[in-house]
Design an enzyme around this catalytic site. Structure first.
Site, short mmCIF file in Angstrom:
data_model
loop_
_atom_site.label_atom_id
_atom_site.label_comp_id
_atom_site.label_asym_id
_atom_site.label_seq_id
_atom_site.Cartn_x
_atom_site.Cartn_y
_atom_site.Cartn_z
N SER A 16 0.85 -1.19 0.00
CA SER A 16 0.00 0.00 0.00
C SER A 16 0.89 1.24 0.00
O SER A 16 1.85 1.33 0.77
CB SER A 16 -0.89 -0.01 1.24
OG SER A 16 -1.68 1.16 1.28
N GLY A 19 2.66 2.87 -5.07
CA GLY A 19 2.47 3.68 -6.28
C GLY A 19 1.68 3.01 -7.39
O GLY A 19 1.66 3.49 -8.53
N LYS A 20 0.98 1.94 -7.09
CA LYS A 20 0.26 1.18 -8.13
C LYS A 20 -0.81 2.03 -8.83
O LYS A 20 -0.87 2.10 -10.05
CB LYS A 20 -0.39 -0.07 -7.50
CG LYS A 20 0.60 -0.97 -6.77
CD LYS A 20 -0.07 -2.16 -6.10
CE LYS A 20 -1.02 -1.80 -4.99
NZ LYS A 20 -0.37 -1.14 -3.82
N SER A 88 -2.26 -7.55 -3.90
CA SER A 88 -2.06 -8.97 -4.27
C SER A 88 -0.80 -9.56 -3.64
O SER A 88 0.17 -9.85 -4.34
CB SER A 88 -2.07 -9.16 -5.80
OG SER A 88 -1.36 -8.17 -6.49
N1 LIG Z 1 7.70 6.66 -9.22
C1 LIG Z 1 6.52 6.74 -8.59
N2 LIG Z 1 5.49 5.98 -9.01
C2 LIG Z 1 4.31 6.00 -8.36
N3 LIG Z 1 4.03 6.77 -7.28
C3 LIG Z 1 5.02 7.57 -6.83
C4 LIG Z 1 6.29 7.58 -7.45
N4 LIG Z 1 7.06 8.46 -6.79
C5 LIG Z 1 6.31 8.96 -5.80
N5 LIG Z 1 5.07 8.44 -5.81
C6 LIG Z 1 3.98 8.78 -4.85
O1 LIG Z 1 3.67 7.64 -4.06
C7 LIG Z 1 2.28 7.63 -3.70
C8 LIG Z 1 1.69 6.30 -4.15
O2 LIG Z 1 0.33 6.21 -3.79
P1 LIG Z 1 -0.70 5.23 -4.51
O3 LIG Z 1 -2.07 5.56 -4.00
O4 LIG Z 1 -0.48 5.25 -5.98
O5 LIG Z 1 -0.25 3.82 -3.92
P2 LIG Z 1 -0.93 2.38 -4.13
O6 LIG Z 1 0.18 1.44 -4.41
O7 LIG Z 1 -2.04 2.47 -5.11
O8 LIG Z 1 -1.50 2.06 -2.67
P3 LIG Z 1 -2.81 1.21 -2.21
O9 LIG Z 1 -2.44 -0.23 -2.31
O10 LIG Z 1 -3.05 1.65 -0.80
O11 LIG Z 1 -3.95 1.60 -3.11
C9 LIG Z 1 1.65 8.83 -4.39
O12 LIG Z 1 1.57 9.88 -3.45
C10 LIG Z 1 2.66 9.16 -5.51
O13 LIG Z 1 2.63 10.52 -5.89
MG LIG Z 2 -4.10 2.10 -4.98
#
Ligand SMILES: Nc1ncnc2c1ncn2[C@@H]1O[C@H](COP(=O)(O)OP(=O)(O)OP(=O)(O)O)[C@@H](O)[C@H]1O
Ligand SMILES: [Mg+2]
Length: 191
Positions: A16, A19-20, A88
């Protein structure tokens, strides 16, 4: 206009806050602007409809992933590019889906736990640390890192565009998309 599009599932796995969703949104915008047909299956959205009522127990997480995988499979075989963003955490299910879907790119969205916790985009790490929520991946639930991902995005070291472009490069390399003719796209990972 894209002449003939091949379907593929791009499966982004990671902690979580790794950055997905952010990377999927970037890819969605970019690919749509080049007239590719895209569908996005995001964990948060899926849990409000397709998987409503499922918990975060191992059984329910696997059920959630299998449902997403089933939909991704249907879309992929109808030549849609499917972007899946869901933690996952269990390797065996990801591998099961890879074998089932075939046209499947596993992307490990990798950021150290400390970085994800520092970002705490949704405030969930804080809640997990004080026990307000349980079964939280990385805190009191396991995350099994991919052993051989097709792409790895190190989001603590890369910009969002760099991470997304790694995936676009892989899609191009495997023949799912045409070169997108973006300067950063062509410079990245070929130097
Ligand atoms: N290279 C990168 N790729 C993706 N996100 C990045 C990157 N660098 C910084 N970030 C930051 O990291 C955070 C990632 O948050 P995000 O909601 O996309 O995570 P997630 O993996 O979808 O989490 P979850 O499983 O809780 O949904 C954002 O604030 C984004 O701006
Ligand atoms: Mg997410």
């Amino acid at each position: 206009m894209v002449e003939k599009q091949r379907g593929v599932t791009i499966w982004l796995t990671g902690l979580s806050g790794a950055g997905k969703t952010t990377i999927c949104q970037f890819l969605d915008t970019k690919l749509r602007s080049h007239e590719y047909q895209i569908e996005v299956l995001d964990g948060d959205v899926v849990r409000q409809n397709l998987s409503k009522g499922l918990t975060f127990s191992k059984e329910d997480r696997n059920e959630n992933i299998r449902r997403i995988g089933f939909v991704a499979h249907l879309l992929t075989r109808n030549n849609i590019i499917v972007l899946v963003s869901v933690i996952s955490p269990y390797r065996v299910i990801r591998e099961e889906l890879k074998a089932q879907i075939g046209d499947f790119i596993e992307v490990y969205v990798n950021a150290p736990l400390e970085v994800c916790e520092q970002r705490d985009v949704k405030g969930l790490y804080k809640k997990a640390r004080v026990g307000e929520i349980t079964n939280f991946t990385g805190i009191d639930n396991l995350y099994e890192i991919p052993l051989n991902p097709d792409v790895e995005c190190k989001t603590d070291q890369e910009s969002i565009a760099e991470s997304a472009n790694k995936i676009l490069n892989k899609l191009e390399e495997l023949g799912y998309i045409n070169p997108l003719l973006l300067p950063q796209f062509h410079n990245y990972s070929r130097i």
